[in-house]
Design an enzyme around this catalytic site. Structure first.
Site, short mmCIF file in Angstrom:
data_model
loop_
_atom_site.label_atom_id
_atom_site.label_comp_id
_atom_site.label_asym_id
_atom_site.label_seq_id
_atom_site.Cartn_x
_atom_site.Cartn_y
_atom_site.Cartn_z
N LYS A 165 3.41 25.85 11.67
CA LYS A 165 2.04 25.53 12.31
C LYS A 165 2.09 24.31 12.94
O LYS A 165 1.72 24.03 13.82
CB LYS A 165 0.81 25.69 11.00
CG LYS A 165 0.58 26.90 10.57
CD LYS A 165 -0.61 26.88 9.48
CE LYS A 165 -0.99 28.22 9.18
NZ LYS A 165 -1.98 28.18 7.98
N ALA A 168 -0.83 22.63 7.22
CA ALA A 168 -0.84 22.93 5.67
C ALA A 168 -1.28 24.43 5.38
O ALA A 168 -1.74 25.06 6.48
CB ALA A 168 -1.80 22.01 5.10
N ASP A 169 -0.67 24.80 4.31
CA ASP A 169 -1.18 25.99 3.94
C ASP A 169 -0.91 26.43 2.42
O ASP A 169 -0.21 25.47 1.92
CB ASP A 169 -0.30 27.44 4.72
CG ASP A 169 -0.98 28.58 4.82
OD1 ASP A 169 -1.38 29.07 3.95
OD2 ASP A 169 -1.11 29.14 5.77
N THR A 170 -2.03 27.15 2.06
CA THR A 170 -1.86 27.25 0.56
C THR A 170 -1.87 28.70 0.01
O THR A 170 -2.40 29.74 0.77
CB THR A 170 -3.36 26.63 -0.06
OG1 THR A 170 -3.42 25.53 0.37
CG2 THR A 170 -3.43 27.12 -1.58
N GLY A 183 1.66 23.86 0.86
CA GLY A 183 2.75 23.46 1.83
C GLY A 183 2.25 22.52 2.83
O GLY A 183 1.15 22.77 3.07
#
Length: 187
Positions: A52, A68-70, A105
């Protein structure tokens, strides 16, 4: 610290960064979110955060970009956002009385440098009754959140305890991101 680009449309991430007094612009990544299922959940979410951030850096090569990603993982399986009510109910039943991992992340990228990591927090739910699950689903909160709950909202009433960074569960391990940004911006 220098301003940066947040490559996420998450209102929770935006709010956390504002809470820390940071200057940034929101330019969400429009890439499709596909997880590499051949690696650990930590590696998968870190890779996605990096992808991303790099997708935005391609358009703004002179900037610093935060991606970011969750994800939620239980029994080694990554769970995303629920597709519908039945999916949300199945996820919440699966968490009932059990511990699962919330993994966020994070990637900081620029033309000169890249830092990518994942923060894992263990979350344990109380045993949930059918009524508790139905009331929570009726609130509408589960449908835009990985794992079908938000710890910063009504979902907090489902959680017995956490072990790790609360803010990583919300969507961004804020203290570590702040420190990484400071190190990233050092001249």
């Amino acid at each position: 610290m220098k301003p940066f680009i947040l490559a996420s449309q998450s209102p929770r991430r935006k709010q956390l960064l504002e809470q820390a007094g940071l200057s940034f612009t929101v330019i969400p990544s429009q890439m499709n979110e596909h997880f590499n299922l051949n690696v650990s959940p930590e590696e998968a979410v870190a890779q996605l955060a990096g992808d991303k951030a790099r997708s935005i850096l391609e358009k703004y090569p002179d900037q610093i970009v935060l991606g970011a990603d969750t994800v939620i993982a239980i029994d080694g399986e990554i769970l995303g956002k629920p597709a519908d009510r039945a999916d949300a109910e199945a996820m919440l039943r699966r968490f009932s009385g059990r511990t699962h991992d919330v993994i966020t992340g994070v990637a900081l990228v620029s033309a000169a440098k890249e830092t990518v990591f994942a923060a894992r927090t263990e979350v344990t739910f109380f045993p949930l009754t059918d009524d508790e699950i139905n009331e929570y689903i009726e609130s509408g909160e589960p449908f835009d959140k990985a794992g079908a709950y938000g710890i910063q909202g009504l979902g907090a009433t489902l959680v017995e305890r956490i072990s790790g960074d609360y803010y990583a569960v919300v969507g961004l391990p804020l203290a570590r991101v702040f420190r990484e940004l400071r190190a990233f911006n050092a001249r």
